[in-house]
Design a protein around this motif. Structure first.
Motif, PDB file in Angstrom:
ATOM      1  N   PHE A   1      -1.131   4.770 -11.596  1.00  0.00           N
ATOM      2  CA  PHE A   1      -1.133   3.848 -10.397  1.00  0.00           C
ATOM      3  C   PHE A   1      -2.301   2.999 -10.323  1.00  0.00           C
ATOM      4  O   PHE A   1      -3.548   3.075 -10.980  1.00  0.00           O
ATOM      5  CB  PHE A   1      -1.628   4.884  -8.811  1.00  0.00           C
ATOM      6  CG  PHE A   1      -0.165   5.396  -8.284  1.00  0.00           C
ATOM      7  CD1 PHE A   1       0.243   4.671  -7.606  1.00  0.00           C
ATOM      8  CD2 PHE A   1      -0.023   6.736  -8.445  1.00  0.00           C
ATOM      9  CE1 PHE A   1       1.492   5.383  -6.850  1.00  0.00           C
ATOM     10  CE2 PHE A   1       1.166   7.455  -8.092  1.00  0.00           C
ATOM     11  CZ  PHE A   1       1.937   6.544  -7.092  1.00  0.00           C
ATOM     12  N   TRP A   2      -1.971   1.662  -9.697  1.00  0.00           N
ATOM     13  CA  TRP A   2      -2.879   0.704  -9.557  1.00  0.00           C
ATOM     14  C   TRP A   2      -3.407   0.789  -8.089  1.00  0.00           C
ATOM     15  O   TRP A   2      -2.734   1.412  -7.411  1.00  0.00           O
ATOM     16  CB  TRP A   2      -2.181  -0.827  -9.641  1.00  0.00           C
ATOM     17  CG  TRP A   2      -2.207  -1.337 -11.038  1.00  0.00           C
ATOM     18  CD1 TRP A   2      -1.136  -0.866 -11.797  1.00  0.00           C
ATOM     19  CD2 TRP A   2      -3.175  -1.864 -11.749  1.00  0.00           C
ATOM     20  NE1 TRP A   2      -1.434  -1.608 -12.905  1.00  0.00           N
ATOM     21  CE2 TRP A   2      -2.726  -2.244 -12.969  1.00  0.00           C
ATOM     22  CE3 TRP A   2      -4.283  -2.188 -11.352  1.00  0.00           C
ATOM     23  CZ2 TRP A   2      -3.477  -3.116 -13.915  1.00  0.00           C
ATOM     24  CZ3 TRP A   2      -5.200  -3.016 -12.333  1.00  0.00           C
ATOM     25  CH2 TRP A   2      -4.815  -3.277 -13.489  1.00  0.00           C
ATOM     26  N   THR A   3      -4.864   0.723  -7.940  1.00  0.00           N
ATOM     27  CA  THR A   3      -5.258   1.073  -6.786  1.00  0.00           C
ATOM     28  C   THR A   3      -6.391  -0.254  -6.324  1.00  0.00           C
ATOM     29  O   THR A   3      -6.614  -0.944  -7.055  1.00  0.00           O
ATOM     30  CB  THR A   3      -6.528   2.285  -7.013  1.00  0.00           C
ATOM     31  OG1 THR A   3      -7.532   2.143  -7.663  1.00  0.00           O
ATOM     32  CG2 THR A   3      -5.801   3.318  -7.517  1.00  0.00           C
TER      33      THR A   3
ATOM     34  N   SER B   1      -9.387  -1.430  -3.948  1.00  0.00           N
ATOM     35  CA  SER B   1     -10.789  -1.150  -3.186  1.00  0.00           C
ATOM     36  C   SER B   1     -11.494  -2.230  -2.289  1.00  0.00           C
ATOM     37  O   SER B   1     -11.433  -3.094  -2.958  1.00  0.00           O
ATOM     38  CB  SER B   1     -11.743  -0.428  -4.081  1.00  0.00           C
ATOM     39  OG  SER B   1     -13.130  -0.208  -3.420  1.00  0.00           O
TER      40      SER B   1
ATOM     41  N   LYS C   1      -6.865   0.491 -12.243  1.00  0.00           N
ATOM     42  CA  LYS C   1      -5.720   1.391 -12.815  1.00  0.00           C
ATOM     43  C   LYS C   1      -6.291   2.736 -12.821  1.00  0.00           C
ATOM     44  O   LYS C   1      -6.962   3.015 -13.655  1.00  0.00           O
ATOM     45  CB  LYS C   1      -5.142   0.967 -13.913  1.00  0.00           C
ATOM     46  CG  LYS C   1      -3.769   1.535 -14.032  1.00  0.00           C
ATOM     47  CD  LYS C   1      -2.825   1.114 -15.259  1.00  0.00           C
ATOM     48  CE  LYS C   1      -1.446   1.869 -15.369  1.00  0.00           C
ATOM     49  NZ  LYS C   1      -0.820   1.161 -16.601  1.00  0.00           N
TER      50      LYS C   1
ATOM     51  N   ARG D   1     -10.646   3.561  -1.033  1.00  0.00           N
ATOM     52  CA  ARG D   1      -9.680   3.032  -2.274  1.00  0.00           C
ATOM     53  C   ARG D   1      -7.964   3.671  -2.109  1.00  0.00           C
ATOM     54  O   ARG D   1      -8.165   4.545  -1.677  1.00  0.00           O
ATOM     55  CB  ARG D   1     -10.076   3.711  -3.619  1.00  0.00           C
ATOM     56  CG  ARG D   1      -9.232   3.467  -4.943  1.00  0.00           C
ATOM     57  CD  ARG D   1     -10.088   3.784  -6.032  1.00  0.00           C
ATOM     58  NE  ARG D   1     -11.189   3.167  -6.330  1.00  0.00           N
ATOM     59  CZ  ARG D   1     -11.265   1.742  -6.960  1.00  0.00           C
ATOM     60  NH1 ARG D   1     -10.143   1.247  -7.149  1.00  0.00           N
ATOM     61  NH2 ARG D   1     -12.214   1.036  -7.379  1.00  0.00           N
ATOM     62  N   VAL D   2      -7.362   2.523  -2.192  1.00  0.00           N
ATOM     63  CA  VAL D   2      -5.948   3.210  -1.738  1.00  0.00           C
ATOM     64  C   VAL D   2      -5.010   2.793  -3.004  1.00  0.00           C
ATOM     65  O   VAL D   2      -5.241   1.906  -3.520  1.00  0.00           O
ATOM     66  CB  VAL D   2      -5.503   2.481  -0.557  1.00  0.00           C
ATOM     67  CG1 VAL D   2      -6.210   2.649   0.689  1.00  0.00           C
ATOM     68  CG2 VAL D   2      -5.441   0.760  -0.839  1.00  0.00           C
ATOM     69  N   PRO D   3      -3.811   3.699  -3.313  1.00  0.00           N
ATOM     70  CA  PRO D   3      -3.085   3.256  -4.166  1.00  0.00           C
ATOM     71  C   PRO D   3      -2.059   2.375  -3.681  1.00  0.00           C
ATOM     72  O   PRO D   3      -1.758   2.098  -2.418  1.00  0.00           O
ATOM     73  CB  PRO D   3      -2.405   4.941  -4.589  1.00  0.00           C
ATOM     74  CG  PRO D   3      -2.286   5.150  -3.112  1.00  0.00           C
ATOM     75  CD  PRO D   3      -3.675   4.932  -2.295  1.00  0.00           C
TER      76      PRO D   3
ATOM     77  N   LEU E   1       0.754  -1.233  -0.052  1.00  0.00           N
ATOM     78  CA  LEU E   1      -0.180   0.097  -0.034  1.00  0.00           C
ATOM     79  C   LEU E   1       0.823   1.283   0.007  1.00  0.00           C
ATOM     80  O   LEU E   1       1.769   1.390   0.761  1.00  0.00           O
ATOM     81  CB  LEU E   1      -0.736   0.086   1.149  1.00  0.00           C
ATOM     82  CG  LEU E   1      -2.166  -0.756   1.004  1.00  0.00           C
ATOM     83  CD1 LEU E   1      -1.932  -2.303   0.709  1.00  0.00           C
ATOM     84  CD2 LEU E   1      -3.088  -0.632   2.375  1.00  0.00           C
TER      85      LEU E   1
END
Length: 299
Positions: free
Chosen positions: A98-100, A102, A94, A111-113, A10
């Protein structure tokens, strides 16, 4: 098909999110231990299981925790049970560069990068095509937070004997952790670290009442883990793994096939019949490769 685990980090979670992650872990662990204390009641759903909650948990985490508790029937107390999500609850997308990820939390979805490597990004791009997404686990290690994501992908198996496929024999030991013979070339991997671990466990064994069983199980466990790791990595590369009985592999001449205890003296090997000389562990690896290739009987 091969199933692997991607460790997705993360990207720089805020202190507020970290507090929420840790609260989610604490509630998940407390919930699991309440179920164990109640005798692992069966037939629970995310709704009826809420009677065992010590705090708020999303239904997705409750359902996965129920499965984890049922799967670990020998556990009397969970020191920590990391929250898990199935492929329907965890959504990967994506956004820009960045891929994220959730996933559900106590107060709704977040939702986090993700800080992914190039290889991880290439696999994530294939999700929904030839790569299948599995369950994921949220966990903390050394102050960093990760999602351990299970994915299943196709692997093309290489055929031994072709230009792209060679047969390799691997001999394991303590002096050399592994000796590999592949196509006539021998590679040595020193076991200095393994020897250090062995000495440490020997000291522990002398202080333990169950001396022999304790030490033997630890040594067997370490070699088993190494074997499983090699098989795991080989599977990713499309390499088929076969297990060979190691008996007499370092006492048998790979040239003439003569087997005798006198052929080996420590790490030195000299065939009493044809005079072939070599390193005993290298001879063992060579014989293992011959056994896999089917040439051992003809030798």
């Amino acid at each position: 098909m091969q199933t692997i685990t991607l460790r997705l980090r993360l990207h720089r979670p805020t202190q507020a999110k970290i507090r929420r992650y840790r609260e989610l872990v604490e509630h998940t662990t407390a919930f699991a231990n309440n179920l164990v204390a109640a005798g692992r009641p069966k037939g629970l759903t995310s709704r009826t299981a809420r009677a065992y909650l010590a705090g708020n948990l999303p239904s997705a985490v409750i359902n996965q925790a129920l499965r984890d508790v049922a799967a670990h029937r020998d556990v009397k107390t969970f020191r920590v049970l990391w929250p898990s999500f199935n492929n329907q609850n965890l959504r990967l997308k994506k956004v820009g560069d960045f891929w994220t990820a959730s996933f559900p939390m106590q107060t709704g979805r977040v939702r986090v990068p993700l800080a992914v490597t190039r290889k991880q990004a290439a696999l994530l791009e294939r999700l929904g095509r030839d790569v299948r997404q599995g369950a994921a686990k949220l966990y903390e290690k050394r102050g960093r937070w990760f999602l351990a994501l299970s994915v299943t992908l196709p692997v093309e198996e290489k055929t031994a004997g072709t230009e792209s496929g060679k047969i390799a024999g691997i001999d394991m030991g303590l002096r050399y952790l592994a000796v590999v013979n592949a196509g006539g070339e021998t590679l040595f991997f020193p076991g200095d670290q393994a020897a250090s671990v062995r000495r440490r466990y020997h000291a522990l064994r002398r202080r333990n009442t169950r001396k022999r069983d304790f030490g033997r199980s630890l040594h067997s466990w370490s070699f088993y883990r190494l074997q499983q790791f090699i098989a795991y990595k080989a599977g990713l590369a499309g390499i088929r793994v076969e297990w060979v009985n190691p008996k007499d592999t370092s006492r048998t001449c790979p040239r003439c096939g003569h087997c005798a205890k006198e052929n080996r003296n420590g790490i030195r090997f000299r065939c009493r019949k044809c005079g072939y000389r070599g390193h005993a562990d290298a001879v063992g690896a060579w014989n293992i490769s011959l056994a896999i290739s089917g040439l051992a009987e003809a030798a």
